[in-house]
Design an enzyme around this catalytic site. Structure first.
Site, PDB file in Angstrom:
ATOM      1  N   LYS A   1       0.728  -1.211   0.120  1.00  0.00           N
ATOM      2  CA  LYS A   1       0.174   0.002  -0.052  1.00  0.00           C
ATOM      3  C   LYS A   1       0.884   1.350  -0.089  1.00  0.00           C
ATOM      4  O   LYS A   1       2.200   0.961   0.431  1.00  0.00           O
ATOM      5  CB  LYS A   1      -0.982   0.234   1.309  1.00  0.00           C
TER       6      LYS A   1
ATOM      7  N   ASP B   1      -6.871   4.252  -4.539  1.00  0.00           N
ATOM      8  CA  ASP B   1      -7.571   4.391  -3.217  1.00  0.00           C
ATOM      9  C   ASP B   1      -8.135   5.631  -2.961  1.00  0.00           C
ATOM     10  O   ASP B   1      -8.477   6.448  -3.870  1.00  0.00           O
ATOM     11  CB  ASP B   1      -6.623   3.774  -1.924  1.00  0.00           C
TER      12      ASP B   1
HETATM   13  P1  NDP Z   1     -13.047   7.946  -2.058  1.00  0.00           P
HETATM   14  O1  NDP Z   1     -12.036   8.960  -1.725  1.00  0.00           O
HETATM   15  O2  NDP Z   1     -13.730   7.910  -3.572  1.00  0.00           O
HETATM   16  O3  NDP Z   1     -14.320   8.085  -1.255  1.00  0.00           O
HETATM   17  C1  NDP Z   1     -14.350   8.299   0.220  1.00  0.00           C
HETATM   18  C2  NDP Z   1     -15.643   8.848   0.648  1.00  0.00           C
HETATM   19  O4  NDP Z   1     -15.592   8.627   2.220  1.00  0.00           O
HETATM   20  C3  NDP Z   1     -16.094  10.218   0.242  1.00  0.00           C
HETATM   21  O5  NDP Z   1     -17.469  10.363   0.168  1.00  0.00           O
HETATM   22  C4  NDP Z   1     -15.241  10.895   1.753  1.00  0.00           C
HETATM   23  O6  NDP Z   1     -15.959  12.260   1.896  1.00  0.00           O
HETATM   24  C5  NDP Z   1     -15.800   9.810   2.814  1.00  0.00           C
HETATM   25  N1  NDP Z   1     -15.224  10.052   3.938  1.00  0.00           N
HETATM   26  C6  NDP Z   1     -13.949  10.245   4.157  1.00  0.00           C
HETATM   27  N2  NDP Z   1     -13.603  10.181   5.576  1.00  0.00           N
HETATM   28  C7  NDP Z   1     -14.992  10.379   6.208  1.00  0.00           C
HETATM   29  C8  NDP Z   1     -15.719  10.347   7.371  1.00  0.00           C
HETATM   30  N3  NDP Z   1     -14.528  10.572   8.376  1.00  0.00           N
HETATM   31  N4  NDP Z   1     -16.586  10.152   7.569  1.00  0.00           N
HETATM   32  C9  NDP Z   1     -17.584   9.937   6.743  1.00  0.00           C
HETATM   33  N5  NDP Z   1     -17.086   9.950   5.205  1.00  0.00           N
HETATM   34  C10 NDP Z   1     -15.808  10.093   5.215  1.00  0.00           C
HETATM   35  O7  NDP Z   1     -12.456   6.361  -1.486  1.00  0.00           O
HETATM   36  P2  NDP Z   1     -12.913   5.206  -2.022  1.00  0.00           P
HETATM   37  O8  NDP Z   1     -14.304   5.031  -2.207  1.00  0.00           O
HETATM   38  O9  NDP Z   1     -12.245   4.406  -3.138  1.00  0.00           O
HETATM   39  O10 NDP Z   1     -12.442   4.086  -0.806  1.00  0.00           O
HETATM   40  C11 NDP Z   1     -13.329   4.336   0.417  1.00  0.00           C
HETATM   41  C12 NDP Z   1     -12.724   3.154   1.429  1.00  0.00           C
HETATM   42  O11 NDP Z   1     -12.912   1.782   0.729  1.00  0.00           O
HETATM   43  C13 NDP Z   1     -11.412   3.097   1.851  1.00  0.00           C
HETATM   44  O12 NDP Z   1     -11.350   2.827   3.163  1.00  0.00           O
HETATM   45  C14 NDP Z   1     -10.533   2.365   0.933  1.00  0.00           C
HETATM   46  O13 NDP Z   1      -9.286   1.894   1.388  1.00  0.00           O
HETATM   47  C15 NDP Z   1     -11.439   1.217   0.798  1.00  0.00           C
HETATM   48  N6  NDP Z   1     -11.441   0.382  -0.546  1.00  0.00           N
HETATM   49  C16 NDP Z   1     -11.365   1.019  -1.636  1.00  0.00           C
HETATM   50  C17 NDP Z   1     -11.052   0.294  -2.826  1.00  0.00           C
HETATM   51  C18 NDP Z   1     -11.270   0.744  -4.176  1.00  0.00           C
HETATM   52  O14 NDP Z   1     -11.368   0.121  -5.239  1.00  0.00           O
HETATM   53  N7  NDP Z   1     -11.480   2.204  -4.374  1.00  0.00           N
HETATM   54  C19 NDP Z   1     -10.922  -1.089  -2.743  1.00  0.00           C
HETATM   55  C20 NDP Z   1     -11.004  -1.585  -1.253  1.00  0.00           C
HETATM   56  C21 NDP Z   1     -11.151  -0.982  -0.408  1.00  0.00           C
HETATM   57  P3  NDP Z   1     -15.158  13.601   1.635  1.00  0.00           P
HETATM   58  O15 NDP Z   1     -15.175  13.763   0.128  1.00  0.00           O
HETATM   59  O16 NDP Z   1     -15.729  14.375   2.545  1.00  0.00           O
HETATM   60  O17 NDP Z   1     -13.741  13.108   2.205  1.00  0.00           O
END
Ligand code: NDP
Length: 446
Positions: A125, A165
């Site tokens: 990572k 990510d």
């Molecule tokens: P993105 O950056 O696309 O989205 C993250 C989302 O979570 C945004 O809407 C963000 O809001 C919100 N967020 C962040 N911090 C908080 C918080 N403290 N409380 C509430 N909402 C919050 O990321 P991904 O969707 O790609 O990833 C999300 C999760 O999934 C992570 O843990 C990642 O490691 C995991 N993951 C992702 C994969 C992928 O293929 N993308 C694969 C496997 C796991 P804001 O815009 O306000 O920051």
């Protein structure tokens, strides 16, 4: 089991500031204890001592210039944790909260997740504390180029293949790949999540969210349940959350709430996902803007600075970030009658929250199993790329579905084998670990 306790105590002493890594290690090592009775050779081979130490950690300076000509310095990282079963594989995260502890926890989880996919990929990572929010395309491009000018020395299609990510989507992967290609003079699958025009795979964008729904469906089936007619709350509104919502809605669920880091929208009649996509994927805006849109249902409310888990639901899908679901939130979900929790994010539930779920017979699918669809489809992207073939959406989607079904079968069977029926924390951690451990033993003390 004294062996596991000694290793954990030592790890806590040596890494006392790495709270997220300690949290992940405590959960994982705590649940794989039964393995060491069945496999005394692991202790003899100093397996855990080696397993908890990354093979390599790379940390570097990332200088870049903003649109006004001001210079900024960020930190870049790559944690190459374990390559026993294949080249390092795992995403890059650009977010102000990134530090070594966060990346070590993510890379550590990734080892077991990648093992569960059944594919030959090790765990890694990386990322930076750079915040792409509010930055122009030019600024993001210059940052990505500077980041890759250092990272390119350590990655390669058979060594380490990063992906996206949080904060790293199609735009960032494009810029990172462009710089890699220029420096290495080679067009290979060194970053997955690539654009469809330069080697990307159909379904990669949707894979983590779709995969989450596929594995949850598989777990619901033997319980005589399905998504049909269920109220679902999904935290986040990023890549994982949006495509989990899309698939859940397509199989009959009513997705009633989604959020970003500032607040959530709640609509008992179901959120309008096309509005969320427009705000998040096109405008890169805030979820609060939902109410400004021409929303036909007009029944939504926006709630700021509150916890989304206060919303009553049948199924909760945490898809935002680590430690977003506390013990208190878990108790609220239980009180409200939520029976199913499946994690799209990495480690969104704290260890105390997980205990609440397990004690109250909530079916709980941990992220390392439930969100493995993203990395699995990245491996499918690598396969297509190296064979110069392009599979149809349907073909990739079918493979993803099969992989998620197999992961469920594997973790369910392993949990039973070790006497912890329905405990998918034990099932996922042991099933993922044993394959890596056996590969490490076969390869000698390295
Ligand atoms: P993105 O950056 O696309 O989205 C993250 C989302 O979570 C945004 O809407 C963000 O809001 C919100 N967020 C962040 N911090 C908080 C918080 N403290 N409380 C509430 N909402 C919050 O990321 P991904 O969707 O790609 O990833 C999300 C999760 O999934 C992570 O843990 C990642 O490691 C995991 N993951 C992702 C994969 C992928 O293929 N993308 C694969 C496997 C796991 P804001 O815009 O306000 O920051």
């Amino acid at each position: 089991m004294a062996y596991v306790d000694d290793i954990l105590n030592d790890l806590k002493k040596k890494n006392s500031y790495e709270t997220e890594f300690i949290e992940a290690a405590t959960e994982i090592l705590g649940s794989i204890r039964p393995v060491f009775d069945a496999h005394p050779e692991y202790e003899k081979n100093f397996l855990l001592e080696r397993f908890i130490e990354p093979e390599r950690v790379i940390m570097f300076r990332v200088p870049w210039v903003d649109d006004k000509g001001d210079v900024h310095i960020n930190r870049g990282y790559r944690v190459q944790f374990n390559s026993a079963i294949g080249p390092y594989k795992g995403g890059l995260r650009f977010h102000p909260t990134v530090n070594l502890s966060v990346l070590k926890f993510l890379a550590f989880e990734q080892i077991l997740k990648n093992s569960l996919t059944g594919m030959s990929i090790g765990g890694g990572k990386g990322g930076s504390d750079f915040n792409p929010k509010g930055r122009s395309d030019g600024e993001v491009m210059r940052f990505c180029q500077s980041f890759m000018s250092e990272l390119h020395k350590y990655i390669g299609p058979d060594t380490d293949i990063p992906a996206g990510d949080m904060g790293v989507g199609g735009r960032e992967v494009g810029y990172l790949f462009g710089e890699y290609k220029r420096l290495a003079n080679i067009h290979v699958a060194v970053l997955t999540g690539a654009g469809l025009e330069f080697g990307g795979s159909l379904v990669r964008k949707e894979a983590t969210g779709y995969g989450l729904v596929y594995i949850t469906q598989e777990a619901l089936k033997p319980r005589g349940e399905s998504f049909k007619g269920k109220d679902v709350v999904i935290s986040g509104s990023g890549n994982v959350a949006i495509y989990a919502a899309e698939k859940a809605i397509s199989v009959g669920a009513n997705v009633i709430a989604m959020c970003d880091s500032q607040g959530y929208i709640h609509d008992e009649n179901g959120v309008d996902l096309s509005i969320i996509k427009e705000i998040k994927e096109l405008k890169r805006g805030r979820i609060s803007e939902y109410l400004d849109h021409d929303n036909k249902k007009k029944s939504a409310e926006y709630v700021e600075h509150d916890i989304i888990w206060n919303v009553d639901c049948d199924i909760a899908l945490p898809c935002a970030t680590q430690n977003e679901l506390s013990e208190e939130s878990a108790k609220i979900l239980v009180k409200n009658g939520t029976k199913f929790v499946a994690e799209g994010a990495n480690m969104p539930s704290t260890n105390d929250a997980i205990d609440v779920f397990l004690k109250n017979d909530v079916m709980y699918l941990p992220g390392k199993a439930a969100n493995a669809g993203g990395v699995a489809t990245s491996a499918l992207e690598m396969a297509q790329r190296s064979s110069r073939l392009t599979w149809t959406f349907e073909e990739v989607d079918n493979r993803l579905k099969k992989i998620m079904e197999n992961i469920y079968i594997n973790i369910d069977k392993t949990a039973r084998e070790y006497g912890h029926e329905n405990n998918y924390v034990v099932g996922a951690n042991i099933a993922g670990f044993v394959k890596v451990a056996n590969a490490m033993i076969a390869q000698g003390i390295v």
